[in-house]
Design a protein around this motif. Structure first.
Motif, PDB file in Angstrom:
ATOM      1  N   SER B 123       8.620   1.212   8.920  1.00  0.00           N
ATOM      2  CA  SER B 123       8.860   2.771   8.260  1.00  0.00           C
ATOM      3  C   SER B 123       9.476   2.867   6.554  1.00  0.00           C
ATOM      4  CB  SER B 123       9.826   4.690   8.631  1.00  0.00           C
ATOM      5  OG  SER B 123      11.060   3.525   8.198  1.00  0.00           O
ATOM      6  N   GLU B 124       9.689   3.379   5.796  1.00  0.00           N
ATOM      7  CA  GLU B 124       9.769   3.529   4.459  1.00  0.00           C
ATOM      8  C   GLU B 124      11.406   3.721   4.218  1.00  0.00           C
ATOM      9  OE1 GLU B 124       7.680   5.718   0.870  1.00  0.00           O
ATOM     10  OE2 GLU B 124       5.700   4.140   1.822  1.00  0.00           O
ATOM     11  N   ALA B 125      11.174   4.213   5.024  1.00  0.00           N
ATOM     12  CA  ALA B 125      12.789   4.862   4.726  1.00  0.00           C
ATOM     13  C   ALA B 125      14.062   3.014   5.774  1.00  0.00           C
ATOM     14  CB  ALA B 125      13.520   5.608   6.247  1.00  0.00           C
ATOM     15  N   VAL B 126      13.268   3.181   6.557  1.00  0.00           N
ATOM     16  CA  VAL B 126      13.706   1.624   7.068  1.00  0.00           C
ATOM     17  C   VAL B 126      14.067   0.399   5.811  1.00  0.00           C
ATOM     18  CG1 VAL B 126      13.781  -0.456   8.349  1.00  0.00           C
ATOM     19  CG2 VAL B 126      13.538   1.981   8.990  1.00  0.00           C
ATOM     20  N   THR B 127      13.004   0.348   5.172  1.00  0.00           N
ATOM     21  CA  THR B 127      12.121  -0.395   4.155  1.00  0.00           C
ATOM     22  C   THR B 127      13.136  -0.516   2.965  1.00  0.00           C
ATOM     23  OG1 THR B 127      10.044  -0.868   4.041  1.00  0.00           O
ATOM     24  CG2 THR B 127      11.098  -1.768   2.340  1.00  0.00           C
ATOM     25  N   GLY B 128      13.363   0.860   3.038  1.00  0.00           N
ATOM     26  CA  GLY B 128      14.476   0.976   1.866  1.00  0.00           C
ATOM     27  C   GLY B 128      16.042   0.969   1.935  1.00  0.00           C
ATOM     28  N   ILE B 129      16.022   0.882   3.039  1.00  0.00           N
ATOM     29  CA  ILE B 129      17.639   0.623   3.401  1.00  0.00           C
ATOM     30  C   ILE B 129      17.656  -1.055   3.972  1.00  0.00           C
ATOM     31  CG2 ILE B 129      19.686   0.726   5.792  1.00  0.00           C
ATOM     32  CD1 ILE B 129      18.587   3.510   6.393  1.00  0.00           C
ATOM     33  N   THR B 167      12.567  -3.663  -9.935  1.00  0.00           N
ATOM     34  CA  THR B 167      13.079  -3.410  -8.062  1.00  0.00           C
ATOM     35  C   THR B 167      11.970  -2.730  -7.210  1.00  0.00           C
ATOM     36  OG1 THR B 167      14.643  -4.251  -9.393  1.00  0.00           O
ATOM     37  CG2 THR B 167      14.579  -4.174  -7.356  1.00  0.00           C
ATOM     38  N   LEU B 168      11.984  -1.730  -7.365  1.00  0.00           N
ATOM     39  CA  LEU B 168      10.913  -1.048  -6.645  1.00  0.00           C
ATOM     40  C   LEU B 168      10.014  -1.783  -6.446  1.00  0.00           C
ATOM     41  CD1 LEU B 168      12.953   2.808  -7.915  1.00  0.00           C
ATOM     42  CD2 LEU B 168      12.985   1.287  -5.654  1.00  0.00           C
ATOM     43  N   PHE B 169       9.046  -1.804  -7.446  1.00  0.00           N
ATOM     44  CA  PHE B 169       7.609  -2.228  -7.340  1.00  0.00           C
ATOM     45  C   PHE B 169       7.614  -3.125  -6.917  1.00  0.00           C
ATOM     46  CE2 PHE B 169       4.899  -5.268  -9.089  1.00  0.00           C
ATOM     47  CZ  PHE B 169       3.608  -4.958  -8.561  1.00  0.00           C
ATOM     48  N   VAL B 170       8.751  -3.865  -6.720  1.00  0.00           N
ATOM     49  CA  VAL B 170       8.799  -5.464  -5.875  1.00  0.00           C
ATOM     50  C   VAL B 170       8.678  -5.056  -4.352  1.00  0.00           C
ATOM     51  CG1 VAL B 170       9.970  -7.134  -5.123  1.00  0.00           C
ATOM     52  CG2 VAL B 170       9.327  -6.705  -7.516  1.00  0.00           C
ATOM     53  N   ILE B 171       9.798  -3.730  -4.064  1.00  0.00           N
ATOM     54  CA  ILE B 171       9.726  -3.884  -2.786  1.00  0.00           C
ATOM     55  C   ILE B 171       8.499  -3.022  -1.830  1.00  0.00           C
ATOM     56  CG2 ILE B 171      11.141  -2.171  -1.591  1.00  0.00           C
ATOM     57  CD1 ILE B 171      13.951  -2.130  -3.132  1.00  0.00           C
ATOM     58  N   VAL B 172       8.140  -1.678  -2.691  1.00  0.00           N
ATOM     59  CA  VAL B 172       6.229  -1.543  -2.545  1.00  0.00           C
ATOM     60  C   VAL B 172       5.744  -1.941  -2.449  1.00  0.00           C
ATOM     61  CG1 VAL B 172       4.863  -0.351  -3.639  1.00  0.00           C
ATOM     62  CG2 VAL B 172       6.858   0.895  -4.483  1.00  0.00           C
ATOM     63  N   SER B 173       5.794  -3.022  -3.106  1.00  0.00           N
ATOM     64  CA  SER B 173       4.179  -4.165  -3.322  1.00  0.00           C
ATOM     65  C   SER B 173       5.058  -4.964  -2.196  1.00  0.00           C
ATOM     66  CB  SER B 173       4.374  -4.820  -3.728  1.00  0.00           C
ATOM     67  OG  SER B 173       4.902  -4.555  -5.593  1.00  0.00           O
ATOM     68  N   TRP B 174       5.965  -5.000  -1.407  1.00  0.00           N
ATOM     69  CA  TRP B 174       5.777  -6.440  -0.187  1.00  0.00           C
ATOM     70  C   TRP B 174       5.997  -5.057   1.386  1.00  0.00           C
ATOM     71  CZ3 TRP B 174       9.809  -4.715   4.216  1.00  0.00           C
ATOM     72  CH2 TRP B 174       9.348  -5.764   4.787  1.00  0.00           C
ATOM     73  N   LYS B 175       5.737  -4.032   0.967  1.00  0.00           N
ATOM     74  CA  LYS B 175       5.813  -3.434   1.843  1.00  0.00           C
ATOM     75  C   LYS B 175       4.548  -2.992   2.055  1.00  0.00           C
ATOM     76  CE  LYS B 175       6.181   1.313   4.164  1.00  0.00           C
ATOM     77  NZ  LYS B 175       5.544   1.267   5.258  1.00  0.00           N
ATOM     78  N   TYR B 176       3.141  -2.825   1.038  1.00  0.00           N
ATOM     79  CA  TYR B 176       2.084  -2.459   0.771  1.00  0.00           C
ATOM     80  C   TYR B 176       0.524  -3.625   1.141  1.00  0.00           C
ATOM     81  CZ  TYR B 176       3.039   2.417   1.996  1.00  0.00           C
ATOM     82  OH  TYR B 176       3.486   3.398   2.702  1.00  0.00           O
ATOM     83  N   PHE B 177       1.492  -5.590   0.390  1.00  0.00           N
ATOM     84  CA  PHE B 177       0.690  -6.260   0.530  1.00  0.00           C
ATOM     85  C   PHE B 177      -0.191  -6.415   1.918  1.00  0.00           C
ATOM     86  CE2 PHE B 177       1.498  -9.944   1.707  1.00  0.00           C
ATOM     87  CZ  PHE B 177       2.998  -9.841   1.959  1.00  0.00           C
ATOM     88  N   GLY B 178       0.467  -6.371   2.090  1.00  0.00           N
ATOM     89  CA  GLY B 178      -0.427  -6.756   4.062  1.00  0.00           C
ATOM     90  C   GLY B 178      -0.964  -5.790   4.419  1.00  0.00           C
ATOM     91  N   PHE B 179      -1.625  -4.655   4.105  1.00  0.00           N
ATOM     92  CA  PHE B 179      -2.119  -3.551   3.988  1.00  0.00           C
ATOM     93  C   PHE B 179      -3.422  -3.776   3.752  1.00  0.00           C
ATOM     94  CE2 PHE B 179      -4.005   0.519   2.988  1.00  0.00           C
ATOM     95  CZ  PHE B 179      -4.818   1.372   4.551  1.00  0.00           C
ATOM     96  N   HIS B 180      -3.463  -3.951   1.542  1.00  0.00           N
ATOM     97  CA  HIS B 180      -4.368  -3.900   1.640  1.00  0.00           C
ATOM     98  C   HIS B 180      -4.903  -5.420   1.797  1.00  0.00           C
ATOM     99  CE1 HIS B 180      -4.191  -0.721  -0.891  1.00  0.00           C
ATOM    100  NE2 HIS B 180      -2.245  -0.716  -0.923  1.00  0.00           N
ATOM    101  N   MET B 181      -4.489  -6.451   2.278  1.00  0.00           N
ATOM    102  CA  MET B 181      -5.178  -7.497   2.230  1.00  0.00           C
ATOM    103  C   MET B 181      -5.939  -7.763   3.425  1.00  0.00           C
ATOM    104  SD  MET B 181      -2.830 -10.837   4.240  1.00  0.00           S
ATOM    105  CE  MET B 181      -2.687  -9.746   5.502  1.00  0.00           C
ATOM    106  N   ILE B 182      -5.184  -7.282   4.593  1.00  0.00           N
ATOM    107  CA  ILE B 182      -6.099  -6.315   6.055  1.00  0.00           C
ATOM    108  C   ILE B 182      -7.419  -5.885   5.568  1.00  0.00           C
ATOM    109  CG2 ILE B 182      -6.272  -5.102   8.104  1.00  0.00           C
ATOM    110  CD1 ILE B 182      -4.094  -7.445   8.279  1.00  0.00           C
ATOM    111  N   LEU B 183      -7.151  -5.194   4.542  1.00  0.00           N
ATOM    112  CA  LEU B 183      -8.669  -4.456   4.080  1.00  0.00           C
ATOM    113  C   LEU B 183      -9.634  -5.210   3.785  1.00  0.00           C
ATOM    114  CD1 LEU B 183      -7.609  -0.708   2.082  1.00  0.00           C
ATOM    115  CD2 LEU B 183      -8.818  -1.295   4.713  1.00  0.00           C
ATOM    116  N   MET B 184      -8.964  -5.938   3.209  1.00  0.00           N
ATOM    117  CA  MET B 184     -10.019  -6.636   2.465  1.00  0.00           C
ATOM    118  C   MET B 184     -10.571  -7.912   3.519  1.00  0.00           C
ATOM    119  SD  MET B 184      -8.668  -6.927  -1.903  1.00  0.00           S
ATOM    120  CE  MET B 184      -7.629  -5.494  -1.983  1.00  0.00           C
ATOM    121  N   MET B 239      10.244   6.287  -0.459  1.00  0.00           N
ATOM    122  CA  MET B 239      11.660   4.665  -0.437  1.00  0.00           C
ATOM    123  C   MET B 239      12.261   4.518  -1.559  1.00  0.00           C
ATOM    124  SD  MET B 239       9.872   0.858   0.184  1.00  0.00           S
ATOM    125  CE  MET B 239       8.311   1.367  -0.452  1.00  0.00           C
ATOM    126  N   VAL B 240      12.057   5.503  -2.565  1.00  0.00           N
ATOM    127  CA  VAL B 240      12.989   5.510  -4.007  1.00  0.00           C
ATOM    128  C   VAL B 240      13.971   6.042  -3.320  1.00  0.00           C
ATOM    129  CG1 VAL B 240      12.723   6.689  -6.425  1.00  0.00           C
ATOM    130  CG2 VAL B 240      10.662   4.769  -5.393  1.00  0.00           C
TER     131      VAL B 240
END
Lengths: 452, 308
Positions: B123-129, B167-184, B239-240
Motif C-alpha cells: 500500500s502507498e502508506a506502507v511504502t511511505g513509512i 526523492t518522492l519521485f523516486v519513491i513513486v517510481s519504485w512503487k509503480y514501475f513494476g505495474f507499468h512493466m507488467i502492462l507492457m 504516499m506524500v
C-alpha cells in the motif's frame, strides 16, 4: 473500453474526495498534543475507588446525559467510568451514556452531529478557537450562571480558556504548561550549572551545549507546532500577554512584538542548535532525540516525559536525568517571566444539556475526583486543592509554573480559528527552517487571517 | 401502420424500458455519489465556510482568486506537473526497457518479474513509512552511500525543499514501475513473434525491428500506461502525506494535499472545496483531452464521438 472505466473511476474518485471535503466536514484537529497526554500517560495504578459520594439530589424524573470523551486508554478510561458510576449510584434517576471515541473519530463525529443539530450534552473540548466556532454554530450552552456557585473551585486561568465573548461554554479538568525539558547530564557535561533564566543566558548555553557535542534543542519541522510554541513564548515575553491577546483579537500580526520575536528566532537559528534531520522530523522524532540523549532539550508540555519514554530505544527515557525549567525571561520585554503558554482538556456543554449534566460536571471536578486523575497520571487537575496529589517532581515543577502564571496563553494554534492556527504554524516553521524573515512571517499570518 | 411494424415499435419500447430499468440503480448511485457531490463542492466553494455554521457568507469567486494567487495552488500544481513530466520521461521508458528485457527467454525470468512487481502490491502508506525510515538522516540510505564511498552524495532527502520532490519521485517510481512493466510485458506478449522475425529476414537490424515493428504495435499499451501514470501523478496524495506531510515548507504539497489541508486542517471548507473543484477540473481536462486525442485510435467505436 478499459480506459473509459479508468476515466469514470478517476472522475468518481475526485468527486468523492471533493465531496468529502465539501460535504462531510470534519472538525479540524487542533494538532497540538494535549491528547497525547491522555492517551500516552504513563499507566500506573489502576482506577482507585475512593471517591467521595456525590450529593444526594433525591429521585427526580429519569434523565439521560450523553457524554463523549476521548480518553481511550486506561487508567483514564476506567476512572471516567468510575466517576460516572459513582454519580449515578447517588442519583438513580440519572443515566450517563458514555461514548468513548478515538481523537480523530471524535472530531469527525462531533462535526457531523453539530451540523445535524444533535449535540451531545457533554463532550471533550480544548477550548479556544474550535470551541468558539462551535459556539458560533449555536451548538453550545452558555453555562456562566449555572456554574457560578462553584466556578471558584476551578483554576481561573484554565477556566478562562473555555470562555468566549465573556460567556462560559465549558469547564476544564486538565491543564498543563509548556516549558523546557532538559537533560541534566548533558547540561553538566557542557559546564552549565543551572538552567538559564534569561534569553541571553539561554543562547549562550545553547552554544556551550553545541560545543560539547550534543544537539542543544530538538524541534519537529514537519509537525510545526513544537517550534511554534517557542515563538509564542518569545512573543509573550517580548510583547506581553495583553499585546498578544490584542493581536489574536484584531488579527493584525504586523506588530513590533511579532517581528522582534522573529528576530530572536533567527538569532537562535544562527547557532545551528537543532538535531540532525529536524526539517522533516515529526514530534515523535523530536521526543526520541531527547529520550535517547541525542538532543539536550525540547520545549514541550507536561506529556513530554511519557512520550520520550515511549520513543526512546530502551523505553526508559532519561529517568532521573530529566529536568524542567520555565521559558526564560527576555531582556527588555514587556511580559512577566512567569507568564505561561499552556492548554489541556475540558468538557464542553451541548446546547440541550439538562441541569443534571451540569451537576455531574460539578461532581466530576470535585477535589476527590481531581486527586484521582492526578494520582493516576490522567491529567493535571484544575480543581483548586488537588495540587498536593501530584507526586512526580517534574510534574510538580510544571504545576508550580502553572500556579505562578498570572497570564496563561492557550496554545496559539488552538486559541485562534483552525485556519489561522494553520497559518501561524506554517509561518513560524518557515522562520525556523530559515526560509522566511520575521516581517514576511508576520505578514503571512495577517494575510491568512484576512482571506480565510 | 402494419401489424409487423407495430409489433416492432412495441418491441423497441419494451427494450427501452428494460434498458432504463437496468440502468436506473447504477445511474442513481452515480448521481447520488458522483454528480451531486461535485455540484455540492462547487456550491460550497463560493462561500467562506468552516463546515459548522450555516452557509451564509457568500464570497463569489474569492476562494478561487486566493487559490490561484497567494494560496499556493499554482505551487502545488507545479509539484504534480513535475511528477507527471518525470514519470513520462523516466519511469515509463524505464518500465518499457525492463519489459523488453524480461520478454526474452532466460532462466529465472519469473523471479525478476515477481520481484519487480512486488512493490506495486504494497500500500502507498506502507511504502511511505518504509521510505521515511530509510531516508532519515544517518539511516540506511545514508550509511549505504557512505559505506561504498559515496558519502558526498548524502542529502537531507526529505528535509531539503530543493530535492524533496525528486526523492518522492523516486519513491513513486519504485512503487509503480513494476505495474507499468507488467502492462507492457502483457502488450509485448500479444505481439506475434513472426512479425519481428519477418522484419529481421527482410534485412532489418534488431534496433530497426524494435523501432518500426514492435514499438508501434505496443502503442496502445504505452498510451494506456501513460494515461494511468498521468492521472495517478495528478492525484498523488497518500504516499506524500505519509512521507512528508507536504513539507518542508509546502515544497512537496500536491494539489490533493493542499485541498486536504485546507479542508481538514484549516477547517476552511469553502476554500478547500474550491481547491477540490480546481483539482477536478485539471484532471477532467487532462483525462478528456487524452481520451479524445491520444487514445482515439484505441477507443474507436467504443466511445460516442458526437458525429466526429
Amino acid at each position: 473500453m478499459s480506459t473509459r472505466w479508468r476515466l469514470a473511476g478517476a472522475v468518481a474518485m475526485i468527486s468523492i474526495v471533493a465531496a468529502a471535503c465539501g460535504g462531510s466536514s470534519a472538525t479540524n484537529a487542533p494538532t497540538t498534543a494535549p491528547t497525547t497526554a491522555a492517551s500516552t500517560a504513563a499507566s500506573e495504578a489502576p482506577a482507585g475507588s475512593g471517591s467521595e459520594a456525590p450529593s444526594q439530589a433525591g429521585g427526580g424524573a429519569p434523565v439521560t446525559v450523553d457524554w463523549w470523551h476521548i480518553t481511550t486508554a486506561d487508567p483514564g478510561k476506567s476512572d471516567f467510568q468510575a466517576i460516572a458510576d459513582a454519580y449515578t449510584a447517588a442519583h438513580p434517576n440519572v443515566k450517563i451514556n458514555i461514548t468513548v471515541l478515538e481523537n480523530e473519530a471524535f472530531k469527525t463525529k462531533l462535526a457531523t452531529s453539530i451540523q445535524a443539530g444533535d449535540v451531545p450534552d457533554l463532550f471533550q473540548s480544548w477550548g479556544g478557537g474550535a470551541m468558539a466556532a462551535q459556539a458560533d454554530a449555536g451548538a453550545l450552552k452558555d453555562i456562566t450562571s449555572d456554574i457560578s456557585s462553584w466556578a471558584s473551585t476551578i483554576n481561573p486561568g484554565a477556566l478562562s480558556i473555555y470562555q468566549y465573548n465573556g460567556k462560559q461554554y465549558g469547564v476544564p479538568w486538565d491543564m498543563g504548561m509548556i516549558g523546557f525539558w532538559y537533560n541534566k547530564d548533558a547540561f553538566s557535561k557542557a559546564g552549565i550549572s543551572a538552567p538559564p533564566t534569561t534569553w541571553a543566558d539561554f543562547l549562550s548555553d545553547v552554544s556551550k551545549l553545541k560545543a560539547s557535542g550534543i544537539a542543544p534543542l530538538a524541534i519537529a519541522g514537519q509537525d510545526k507546532w513544537p517550534s511554534m510554541h517557542l515563538w509564542t513564548y518569545l512573543l509573550l515575553r517580548i510583547g506581553g500577554g495583553d499585546n498578544l491577546s490584542q493581536m489574536i483579537q484584531s488579527k493584525n500580526w504586523n506588530t513590533d512584538a511579532c517581528t522582534k520575536a522573529g528576530d530572536q528566532v533567527l538569532a537562535l537559528n544562527k547557532l545551528d542548535p537543532y538535531q540532525p534531520g529536524y526539517k522533516s522530523a515529526v514530534y515523535n522524532d523530536e521526543a526520541a532525540a531527547v529520550g535517547n540523549g541525542k538532543a539536550a532539550m525540547e520545549l514541550m508540555g507536561q506529556w513530554a516525559p511519557s512520550v520520550q519514554m515511549d520513543q526512546s530505544a530502551d523505553k526508559k527515557g532519561l529517568g532521573d536525568k530529566l529536568g524542567w525549567f520555565p521559558f526564560p525571561s527576555v531582556e527588555g520585554g514587556a511580559g512577566a517571566p512567569t507568564d505561561g503558554v499552556g492548554g489541556g482538556n475540558g468538557i464542553a456543554v451541548g446546547k440541550d444539556a439538562p441541569p443534571e449534566a451540569l451537576d455531574f460536571l460539578k461532581f466530576f471536578n470535585s477535589v476527590d475526583n481531581g486527586n484521582k486523575l492526578n494520582t493516576d497520571n490522567v491529567g493535571l487537575s484544575t480543581t483548586v486543592g488537588t495540587e498536593s496529589s501530584v507526586k512526580d517532581p517534574n510534574l510538580q515543577a510544571v504545576l508550580a509554573g502553572r500556579g505562578a502564571a498570572k497570564f496563561m496563553q492557550l496554545y496559539l494554534d488552538q486559541a485562534t480559528s483552525p485556519a489561522m492556527g494553520q497559518a501561524i504554524n506554517d509561518a513560524t516553521v518557515a522562520l525556523f527552517l530559515g526560509a522566511s524573515d520575521p516581517a514576511k512571517a508576520c505578514q503571512a499570518i495577517t494575510d491568512a487571517a484576512a482571506t480565510q | 401502420m402494419t401489424a409487423l411494424s407495430r409489433a416492432r415499435t412495441g418491441n423497441r419500447r419494451s427494450k427501452t424500458l428494460a434498458i432504463a430499468l437496468f440502468l436506473a440503480p447504477a445511474l442513481a448511485l452515480y448521481v447520488v455519489f458522483v454528480l451531486f457531490p461535485i455540484a455540492q463542492a462547487a456550491h460550497f466553494s463560493l462561500y467562506k465556510w468552516n463546515g459548522l455554521t450555516p452557509l451564509t457568507e457568500f464570497i463569489g469567486l474569492k476562494n478561487y482568486q486566493v487559490a490561484l494567487g497567494s494560496g499556493g495552488f499554482v505551487n502545488a500544481f507545479g509539484n504534480n506537473l513535475l511528477i507527471v513530466v518525470l514519470s513520462l520521461a523516466i519511469q515509463i521508458p524505464f518500465s518499457l526497457a525492463l519489459a523488453v528485457m524480461l520478454n526474452r527467454r532466460f532462466p529465472g525470468r519469473w523471479v525478476f518479474r515477481l520481484l519487480f512487481f512486488l512493490p506495486y502490491v504494497l500500500s502507498e502508506a506502507v511504502t511511505g513509512i518504509v521510505f521515511r525510515l530509510l531516508l532519515q538522516p544517518g539511516a540506511f540510505v545514508d550509511s549505504a552511500l557512505t559505506s561504498v564511498g559515496l558519502g558526498s552524495l548524502v542529502q537531507d532527502w526529505l528535509g531539503d525543499p530543493a530535492i524533496v520532490m525528486l526523492t518522492l519521485f523516486v519513491i513513486v517510481s519504485w512503487k509503480y514501475f513494476g505495474f507499468h512493466m507488467i502492462l507492457m510485458l502483457a502488450g509485448l506478449q500479444g505481439i506475434p513473434k513472426e512479425l519481428e522475425e519477418a522484419a529481421l529476414i527482410d534485412g532489418a537490424d534488431r534496433r530497426g525491428a524494435f523501432r518500426y515493428v514492435t514499438l508501434p504495435l505496443l502503442g496502445p499499451t504505452i498510451r494506456v500506461s501513460v494515461f494511468l501514470s498521468v492521472i495517478g501523478a495528478l492525484q498523488l496524495f497518500d504516499m506524500v502525506w505519509v512521507t512528508t506531510n507536504g513539507g518542508p515548507l509546502n515544497a512537496s504539497t500536491t494539489m490533493a494535499i493542499a485541498m486536504f489541508k485546507a479542508g481538514f486542517k484549516s477547517q476552511a471548507m469553502g476554500y478547500g472545496s474550491a481547491l477540490a473543484v480546481l483539482l477536478f477540473l485539471v484532471s477532467l481536462v487532462v483525462a478528456l483531452a487524452y481520451q479524445r486525442f491520444v487514445l482515439r485510435r484505441d477507443t474507436d467505436g467504443a466511445l460516442t464521438t458526437f458525429g466526429g
